[in-house]
Scaffold this active site. Structure first.
Site, PDB file in Angstrom:
ATOM      1  N   HIS A   1       0.810  -1.218   0.000  1.00  0.00           N
ATOM      2  CA  HIS A   1       0.000   0.000   0.000  1.00  0.00           C
ATOM      3  C   HIS A   1       0.840   1.263   0.000  1.00  0.00           C
ATOM      4  O   HIS A   1       0.346   2.351  -0.301  1.00  0.00           O
ATOM      5  CB  HIS A   1      -0.871   0.045   1.255  1.00  0.00           C
ATOM      6  CG  HIS A   1      -2.161  -0.688   1.101  1.00  0.00           C
ATOM      7  ND1 HIS A   1      -2.226  -2.040   0.931  1.00  0.00           N
ATOM      8  CD2 HIS A   1      -3.433  -0.245   1.074  1.00  0.00           C
ATOM      9  CE1 HIS A   1      -3.491  -2.397   0.812  1.00  0.00           C
ATOM     10  NE2 HIS A   1      -4.247  -1.329   0.897  1.00  0.00           N
TER      11      HIS A   1
HETATM   12  N1  LIG Z   1     -12.907  -8.799   0.497  1.00  0.00           N
HETATM   13  C1  LIG Z   1     -13.903  -7.958   0.247  1.00  0.00           C
HETATM   14  N2  LIG Z   1     -15.043  -8.384  -0.336  1.00  0.00           N
HETATM   15  C2  LIG Z   1     -16.056  -7.518  -0.598  1.00  0.00           C
HETATM   16  N3  LIG Z   1     -16.011  -6.215  -0.324  1.00  0.00           N
HETATM   17  C3  LIG Z   1     -14.914  -5.736   0.258  1.00  0.00           C
HETATM   18  C4  LIG Z   1     -13.794  -6.561   0.584  1.00  0.00           C
HETATM   19  N4  LIG Z   1     -12.831  -5.788   1.148  1.00  0.00           N
HETATM   20  C5  LIG Z   1     -13.331  -4.523   1.181  1.00  0.00           C
HETATM   21  N5  LIG Z   1     -14.566  -4.497   0.655  1.00  0.00           N
HETATM   22  C6  LIG Z   1     -15.444  -3.327   0.472  1.00  0.00           C
HETATM   23  O1  LIG Z   1     -14.626  -2.214   0.152  1.00  0.00           O
HETATM   24  C7  LIG Z   1     -14.961  -1.124   0.972  1.00  0.00           C
HETATM   25  C8  LIG Z   1     -13.729  -0.273   1.259  1.00  0.00           C
HETATM   26  O2  LIG Z   1     -13.282   0.297   0.061  1.00  0.00           O
HETATM   27  P1  LIG Z   1     -12.031   1.273   0.036  1.00  0.00           P
HETATM   28  O3  LIG Z   1     -11.985   1.858  -1.307  1.00  0.00           O
HETATM   29  O4  LIG Z   1     -12.089   2.192   1.207  1.00  0.00           O
HETATM   30  O5  LIG Z   1     -10.843   0.282   0.155  1.00  0.00           O
HETATM   31  P2  LIG Z   1      -9.805   0.051   1.360  1.00  0.00           P
HETATM   32  O6  LIG Z   1     -10.406  -0.925   2.288  1.00  0.00           O
HETATM   33  O7  LIG Z   1      -9.358   1.342   1.904  1.00  0.00           O
HETATM   34  O8  LIG Z   1      -8.678  -0.649   0.513  1.00  0.00           O
HETATM   35  P3  LIG Z   1      -7.294  -1.243   0.915  1.00  0.00           P
HETATM   36  O9  LIG Z   1      -7.422  -2.709   0.729  1.00  0.00           O
HETATM   37  O10 LIG Z   1      -6.377  -0.643  -0.094  1.00  0.00           O
HETATM   38  O11 LIG Z   1      -6.997  -0.847   2.320  1.00  0.00           O
HETATM   39  C9  LIG Z   1     -15.534  -1.742   2.231  1.00  0.00           C
HETATM   40  O12 LIG Z   1     -16.421  -0.857   2.860  1.00  0.00           O
HETATM   41  C10 LIG Z   1     -16.212  -3.008   1.736  1.00  0.00           C
HETATM   42  O13 LIG Z   1     -17.566  -2.786   1.371  1.00  0.00           O
END
Ligand SMILES: Nc1ncnc2c1ncn2[C@@H]1O[C@H](COP(=O)(O)OP(=O)(O)OP(=O)(O)O)[C@@H](O)[C@H]1O
Ligand SMILES: [Mg+2]
Lengths: 123, 195
Positions: free
Chosen positions: A11
């Site tokens: 990241h």
């Molecule tokens: N494995 C997964 N399966 C389905 N939805 C997911 C999964 N992981 C995260 N999400 C969805 O993605 C959303 C978060 O999106 P965001 O763009 O903020 O990514 P992030 O979690 O910050 O990414 P990173 O993995 O880079 O930390 C969550 O609220 C959830 O709904």
């Protein structure tokens, strides 16, 4: 030396580069490429950077190591679209990558590397 | 199949909702994640708009494909590969059959293949799956989507960033569930669920 390469996906740009440096010291002859951060070097993942890291690796068979969530899923999409054989390793990020790098550098076989990585499987 | 014009309208309405709620989405993500979901989505839809405006698509499937590439390459978080896969699979399915529920099912399957989440893990799957079921039963409404979004509040996250919080992830909405909710509400508001 080995025909197998290593790809790092994190990241954080500095983190990817840091892991790369650590591995490279132990395995100067293994092809290691890395991608870290978003297109703007914010915290996250860049499909373009990950694709570039896959392309730039001199090996056509690579082991890929990642830190969290999108560093894995974005890598998977890039793997789907690549002709190379890239195996995504669900092992602890730094220990796993370091283990693979040192073993490959020492001329270990693919099976041997897999055996040593198995206990590091945590994801 | 949806026409290019219909699909463009759908995605433009979605883009407007993301823009209007960008800060809200990041706020939600700040509570259970890393606080970037609104910015991530806004970056993605900015690129999506550019791509869609420059393109001359023959049909809805092509519009979805163009959008998927933009979202995959610019969102920068987990939502990138998830939205990218969802829209790509929906785009493929759209060329196969006219049935919108099958199209949504293909998107859902793609998200689950990519993220390995089942229902109940407090992710966008908790909206995607009930939306598919309601659509299939012929009674998808805005209220049904909102209910599914609201139901994520009491769930404990076991996938994604929020999963690192354990029990403390309970009590707020999942940001990805909220944003994917906008996608389906936009579809309903454009009157495209029964064309
Ligand atoms: N494995 C997964 N399966 C389905 N939805 C997911 C999964 N992981 C995260 N999400 C969805 O993605 C959303 C978060 O999106 P965001 O763009 O903020 O990514 P992030 O979690 O910050 O990414 P990173 O993995 O880079 O930390 C969550 O609220 C959830 O709904
Ligand atoms: Mg986030």
């Amino acid at each position: 030396m080995s025909d197998i390469g290593i790809i790092i996906s994190s990241h954080v740009a500095d983190l990817a580069h840091g892991v790369y440096r650590m591995l490279k010291e132990a395995a100067p002859e293994v092809s290691i490429t890395y991608a870290g951060g978003t297109d703007d070097d914010d915290i996250g993942s860049s499909f373009e950077k990950i694709q570039a890291a896959i392309e730039a690796n001199e090996s056509s068979h690579c082991l890929a190591f990642y830190d969290l969530g999108s560093a894995k899923m974005t890598m998977e999409m890039a793997i789907d679209m690549s002709d190379k054989k890239i195996e995504l390793m669900d092992v602890s990020f730094i220990e796993g990558a370091y283990t693979a790098a040192s073993l490959l550098s020492g001329g270990a076989t693919y099976n041997n590397v897999m055996e040593q990585l198995a206990p590091l499987n945590i994801k | 199949m949806l026409t290019a014009e219909q699909t463009n309208r759908w995605l433009e309405r979605f883009a407007e909702k993301i823009e209007a709620n960008k800060d809200y989405l990041s706020e939600l993500d700040g509570i259970i994640g890393d606080g970037d979901h609104g910015n991530n989505m806004a970056r993605g839809i900015e690129e999506m708009r550019k791509k869609l405006q420059a393109a001359d698509p023959a049909n809805g499937s092509e519009v979805l494909k163009n959008a998927s590439v933009a979202l995959l390459s610019k969102i920068g978080g987990a939502a990138g590969p998830l939205y990218g896969t969802a829209l790509l699979e929906m785009s493929k399915q759209m060329t196969e059959a006219d049935d919108l529920s099958a199209v949504v099912k293909a998107g859902l399957d793609g998200v689950q293949k990519r993220g390995k989440a089942e229902e109940g893990e407090k992710t966008m799957v908790d909206v995607f799956a009930p939306v598919y079921r309601e659509l299939e039963a012929g009674n998808l409404t805005v209220e049904a989507v909102e209910d599914a979004v609201e139901a994520t509040r009491e769930l404990k996250a076991t996938k994604g960033r929020a999963s690192y919080l354990g029990e403390r992830s309970i009590g707020e909405l999942d940001p990805g569930a909220v944003s994917i909710g906008y996608l389906f509400i936009s579809l309903i508001e454009e009157g495209l669920t029964d064309v």
